[in-house]
Structure formats: C-alpha cells, structure tokens
Design an enzyme around this catalytic site. Structure first.
Site, mmCIF file in Angstrom:
data_model
loop_
_atom_site.group_PDB
_atom_site.id
_atom_site.type_symbol
_atom_site.label_atom_id
_atom_site.label_comp_id
_atom_site.label_asym_id
_atom_site.label_seq_id
_atom_site.Cartn_x
_atom_site.Cartn_y
_atom_site.Cartn_z
ATOM 1 N N ASN A 1 0.873 -1.174 0.000
ATOM 2 C CA ASN A 1 0.000 0.000 0.000
ATOM 3 C C ASN A 1 0.911 1.224 0.000
ATOM 4 O O ASN A 1 1.564 1.525 0.995
ATOM 5 C CB ASN A 1 -0.924 -0.001 1.227
ATOM 6 C CG ASN A 1 -1.811 1.235 1.278
ATOM 7 O OD1 ASN A 1 -1.382 2.344 0.997
ATOM 8 N ND2 ASN A 1 -3.062 1.044 1.657
ATOM 9 N N GLU B 1 -3.903 1.775 -2.980
ATOM 10 C CA GLU B 1 -4.097 3.176 -2.598
ATOM 11 C C GLU B 1 -3.193 4.087 -3.435
ATOM 12 O O GLU B 1 -2.492 4.951 -2.913
ATOM 13 C CB GLU B 1 -3.869 3.380 -1.091
ATOM 14 C CG GLU B 1 -4.667 4.548 -0.554
ATOM 15 C CD GLU B 1 -4.652 4.686 0.960
ATOM 16 O OE1 GLU B 1 -5.176 5.706 1.436
ATOM 17 O OE2 GLU B 1 -4.144 3.790 1.664
ATOM 18 N N TYR C 1 -7.748 -3.925 -2.524
ATOM 19 C CA TYR C 1 -7.670 -2.909 -1.478
ATOM 20 C C TYR C 1 -9.042 -2.879 -0.797
ATOM 21 O O TYR C 1 -9.969 -2.211 -1.247
ATOM 22 C CB TYR C 1 -7.303 -1.547 -2.070
ATOM 23 C CG TYR C 1 -7.289 -0.412 -1.077
ATOM 24 C CD1 TYR C 1 -6.728 -0.581 0.186
ATOM 25 C CD2 TYR C 1 -7.837 0.827 -1.395
ATOM 26 C CE1 TYR C 1 -6.714 0.451 1.097
ATOM 27 C CE2 TYR C 1 -7.820 1.880 -0.490
ATOM 28 C CZ TYR C 1 -7.260 1.685 0.758
ATOM 29 O OH TYR C 1 -7.256 2.712 1.681
ATOM 30 N N ASP D 1 -3.826 -4.951 0.476
ATOM 31 C CA ASP D 1 -4.159 -4.392 1.780
ATOM 32 C C ASP D 1 -5.592 -4.817 2.064
ATOM 33 O O ASP D 1 -6.536 -4.215 1.561
ATOM 34 C CB ASP D 1 -4.017 -2.865 1.750
ATOM 35 C CG ASP D 1 -4.406 -2.223 3.070
ATOM 36 O OD1 ASP D 1 -4.748 -2.962 4.016
ATOM 37 O OD2 ASP D 1 -4.396 -0.983 3.146
ATOM 38 N N ASN E 1 -6.871 -4.813 5.045
ATOM 39 C CA ASN E 1 -7.317 -3.965 6.157
ATOM 40 C C ASN E 1 -7.875 -4.749 7.337
ATOM 41 O O ASN E 1 -8.705 -4.253 8.092
ATOM 42 C CB ASN E 1 -8.330 -2.923 5.661
ATOM 43 C CG ASN E 1 -7.660 -1.584 5.392
ATOM 44 O OD1 ASN E 1 -6.890 -1.086 6.217
ATOM 45 N ND2 ASN E 1 -7.939 -1.003 4.240
ATOM 46 N N HIS F 1 2.604 1.712 5.390
ATOM 47 C CA HIS F 1 2.687 0.261 5.181
ATOM 48 C C HIS F 1 4.083 -0.130 4.701
ATOM 49 O O HIS F 1 4.756 0.663 4.026
ATOM 50 C CB HIS F 1 1.694 -0.193 4.112
ATOM 51 C CG HIS F 1 0.262 -0.035 4.492
ATOM 52 N ND1 HIS F 1 -0.547 -1.100 4.821
ATOM 53 C CD2 HIS F 1 -0.528 1.075 4.563
ATOM 54 C CE1 HIS F 1 -1.761 -0.666 5.093
ATOM 55 N NE2 HIS F 1 -1.787 0.649 4.931
#
Length: 262
Positions: free
Chosen positions: A9, A36, A107, A150, A152, A253
């Site tokens: 990321n 991102e 993402y 990512d 999350n 990250h």
C-alpha cells in the site's frame, strides 16, 4: 522459473514514485502490486517504472482515492476487475501471467472508526465487500491463483501488537476476522506469509500517529499474500520489509514479499 511478488500500500504513487523506484532497484520483485495509488491510470508515473524493467501494467484508478496497480517485468493479460458492494471504487484488478497464474490485487475498505454498521456506514460497506468476495469465490472457485493486497484486517492474535486492546478496534474485531476467514475459506486460499512464518508477532502497518513507530512497534499485519491450495506448496521466502517504513516520507505500510516456484 521462480518469480517473486510483492504487495505494498503505497499511499499515493505519484507522491512516492521515488520510493517505488528505490524498491524496484534494491529488491527487484518480478511483480509489484500497489494499493491506494490515489491516481487516475493515465496519470500514473509509469515511465520511471518502465525504465527499471516494469513495462507491463494492469491498473484501475480514480482521482485522489483508492486505486490498484500490478506492475510487472513479466507479460500480463488484463482479466478485469470487480466492484464489490457496488461502491464505485477502484479496489480490485486481476491479471494473468504467461505461466497461467492469476493475480488478484485487492484494497479492502478500511471501515471507518466505529465497528458498528448501525452508526458507521463505512463499516457496513467493509463487511458487505468481504461478503461479496466470499460469494464470488464460492461461485467461481479460483485455481492457480494468488491474492494480494491491503485487506485492512489483521486476523490473528499475533498480527497485532495487543490482541485484547484491539478487539474493539476496526481491523481486528471478531466480526471482521470472521468475514475475512469466510472469504478465505470460500476460495480455498492459503495464507502464504503465515505458512512461511507460522509463529511470532508480524506487522506490515504502523500508524503515522506514533512519534517513534519503530520503538513503539504498535503494528498490525494488514497486508497479505494468499495462494490457492494447488500452488501454495510452491511458495517460500516470505518476508515483510520493515525497514521501508523508515524511508523518508514513507507510506505507513511496508511491502510484503513471497517467491513462487512455478
């Protein structure tokens, strides 16, 4: 022929193009998946990447937010993207290597601050996104595929700096972990990073809010490399490049690497 893949990321690829190029020079993964990117595809800084051998690109972007890109030294076939939860966001793209391996770059939405969909629309969107991932993997069970990105969510107790303190914090709540686990199970995905590094605390993200992120080490493992069971045994050499978090003007990250003998 083995190939090495990395996921990162980047938190604005135009702002941090120099860091991407440094990683390409110093580590030279065959495939680098970014999340991102925060840029329309036509404004991605691709010339510098191509000069370092990354001539093949499959990407989806939008102005200022989200965005995913697969940069590769190896030829890629664009396999399209999915708009999970109908958010209209650039959060997924897929490509196929010449050896037949499909790469999914994700993402997943962060989910806001409050882990309650009744008061936080973003948290509900995150759960819906993961549910639609699960349903897609059920309907079209992947084969010879790698999923990175990512996501999350830090699913394991040793994927966060303090399990008990983070149980009610978005990214480590039980409902998020359950949703991610259901998506993983639906696709038959193997967590390659933890296959290679089965024990011990392991993080890929450290908040900008910490004045000394390295000493405090309040991290979370939000960035993942998965593979389908039919190729998971070919994976090895997983690592998180923690030092990259300490580069000048870094992303919050760090890149995660794995090598596949395919």
């Amino acid at each position: 022929m083995p190939f090495t893949l990395a996921t990162w990321n980047i938190n604005s690829v135009r702002l941090r193009a120099g860091l991407v190029e440094r990683l390409m020079r110093e580590e030279a993964p065959d495939v680098l998946c970014l999340q991102e990117c925060k840029s329309p595809v036509e404004l991605l800084p691709l010339e510098g990447f191509a000069a370092l051998g990354y001539e093949h690109v499959v990407a989806r972007g939008q102005k200022g937010y989200n965005g995913v890109a697969i940069l590769s030294k190896l030829p890629l076939e664009d396999l399209g993207d999915k708009d999970f939860a109908a958010l209209g966001h650039s959060r997924h793209v897929a490509a196929r290597l010449e050896n037949g391996v499909t790469i999914h770059n994700f993402y997943v939405p962060a989910g806001g601050d409050k882990p309650d969909r009744a008061v936080n629309v973003k948290f509900g969107q995150k759960l819906d996104y993961l549910s639609e991932m699960r349903d897609w993997f059920h309907a079209e069970r992947p084969e010879k595929a790698i999923l990175v990105g990512d996501l999350n969510i830090a699913p394991r107790e040793d994927d966060v700096w303090n399990h008990k303190q983070l149980l009610k914090i978005v990214s480590h709540t039980p409902i998020e972990v359950d949703h991610l686990g259901a998506a993983q199970e639906a696709g038959g995905w193997v967590d390659i990073t933890r296959q290679d590094i089965p024990q011990g605390n392991l993080y890929s993200w450290w908040s900008y809010r910490s004045p000394d992120w390295d000493a405090a080490d309040k991290g979370r493992r939000l960035d993942h490399v998965w593979a389908t069971a039919d190729i998971s045994s070919s994976a090895h050499s997983s690592r998180v490049l923690r030092a990259v978090r300490g580069w000048e003007q870094p992303s919050d990250h760090a890149p995660v690497f794995a090598t596949f003998d395919l």
